[in-house]
Scaffold this motif. Structure first.
Motif, PDB file in Angstrom:
ATOM      1  N   ASN A  46      11.664 -93.481  -3.575  1.00 22.59           N
ATOM      2  CA  ASN A  46      12.602 -92.397  -3.304  1.00 22.59           C
ATOM      3  C   ASN A  46      13.002 -92.286  -1.834  1.00 22.59           C
ATOM      4  O   ASN A  46      13.848 -91.468  -1.484  1.00 22.59           O
TER       5      ASN A  46
ATOM      6  N   CYS B  14      11.266 -91.169   0.765  1.00 23.12           N
ATOM      7  CA  CYS B  14      10.821 -89.920   1.394  1.00 23.12           C
ATOM      8  C   CYS B  14       9.839 -90.240   2.520  1.00 23.12           C
ATOM      9  O   CYS B  14       8.652 -90.485   2.272  1.00 23.12           O
TER      10      CYS B  14
ATOM     11  N   THR C 193       9.694 -92.872 -12.225  1.00 21.91           N
ATOM     12  CA  THR C 193      10.474 -92.551 -11.019  1.00 21.91           C
ATOM     13  C   THR C 193      11.898 -93.086 -11.094  1.00 21.91           C
ATOM     14  O   THR C 193      12.831 -92.466 -10.600  1.00 21.91           O
TER      15      THR C 193
ATOM     16  N   ASN D 188       7.734 -86.820  -7.343  1.00 19.45           N
ATOM     17  CA  ASN D 188       9.191 -86.971  -7.336  1.00 19.45           C
ATOM     18  C   ASN D 188       9.877 -85.668  -6.919  1.00 19.45           C
ATOM     19  O   ASN D 188      10.872 -85.693  -6.188  1.00 19.45           O
TER      20      ASN D 188
ATOM     21  N   ASN E   7       9.493 -85.394  -3.185  1.00 22.70           N
ATOM     22  CA  ASN E   7      10.398 -86.353  -2.555  1.00 22.70           C
ATOM     23  C   ASN E   7      11.804 -85.785  -2.483  1.00 22.70           C
ATOM     24  O   ASN E   7      12.490 -85.916  -1.461  1.00 22.70           O
ATOM     25  N   ARG E   8      12.248 -85.153  -3.536  1.00 20.43           N
ATOM     26  CA  ARG E   8      13.598 -84.605  -3.571  1.00 20.43           C
ATOM     27  C   ARG E   8      13.743 -83.390  -2.660  1.00 20.43           C
ATOM     28  O   ARG E   8      14.765 -83.228  -1.979  1.00 20.43           O
TER      29      ARG E   8
ATOM     30  N   SER F 246      16.148 -83.594   0.622  1.00 22.40           N
ATOM     31  CA  SER F 246      17.237 -82.614   0.703  1.00 22.40           C
ATOM     32  C   SER F 246      17.269 -81.890   2.040  1.00 22.40           C
ATOM     33  O   SER F 246      18.341 -81.650   2.593  1.00 22.40           O
TER      34      SER F 246
END
Length: 149
Positions: A43, A45, A93, A131, A134-135, A139
């Motif tokens: 992802n 991150c 993922t 996940n 990570n988002r 963001s």
């Protein structure tokens, strides 16, 4: 922006409950960190990659294993159970990359060869919450080295 998990304190309580459940699932701390590292690498991150790397170092994990997580399929440093967990991590993922089932029957069979239902539940919750983090971090552009978990 401040991390949403801190802006809405009940969110952090829910996240804490998920981590409590994961920790009751019977998978090692090291495997939890390896799974978290792989999902975070996928992802992109940086905050989570940094945190999982630091946690693995602190747990005494070898530099070879940590460095090889991104290339686990080709690296000789992982046992069959870890490989199954990493494959499950990638499948869950990368949902948008699938053309069939998110987790096909063959993968379920491989994972179930190494983990019981409680451990599988912990792995899936862990992958999901990783996940989510990570988002959140992507963001708000959470920088690597931020310690808030």
């Amino acid at each position: 922006m401040t991390n949403p998990a801190f802006v809405l304190p009940d969110g952090m309580k829910g996240i804490g409950a998920i981590f409590k459940a994961v920790n009751q699932g019977g998978i090692s701390h090291e495997l939890q960190e390896i799974v978290g590292l792989r999902a975070s690498q996928i992802n992109g991150c940086s905050a989570c990659v940094h945190a999982h790397h630091a946690n693995l170092v602190k747990a005494g994990e070898s530099a070879e294993r940590i460095a090889a997580v991104a290339a686990w399929r080709e690296a000789p440093f992982f046992d069959d159970a870890e490989r199954a967990a990493l494959e499950l991590t990638e499948a869950v993922t990368r949902l948008a990359d699938r053309s069939g089932d998110a987790v096909d029957g063959e993968l379920w069979d491989r994972v179930a060869d190494h983990f019981d239902e409680k451990q599988l539940a912990a792995l899936i919750l862990l992958i999901g919450v990783t996940n989510m983090f990570n988002r959140l971090n992507a963001s708000i552009k959470e920088p690597a080295g931020t310690s808030w978990t």
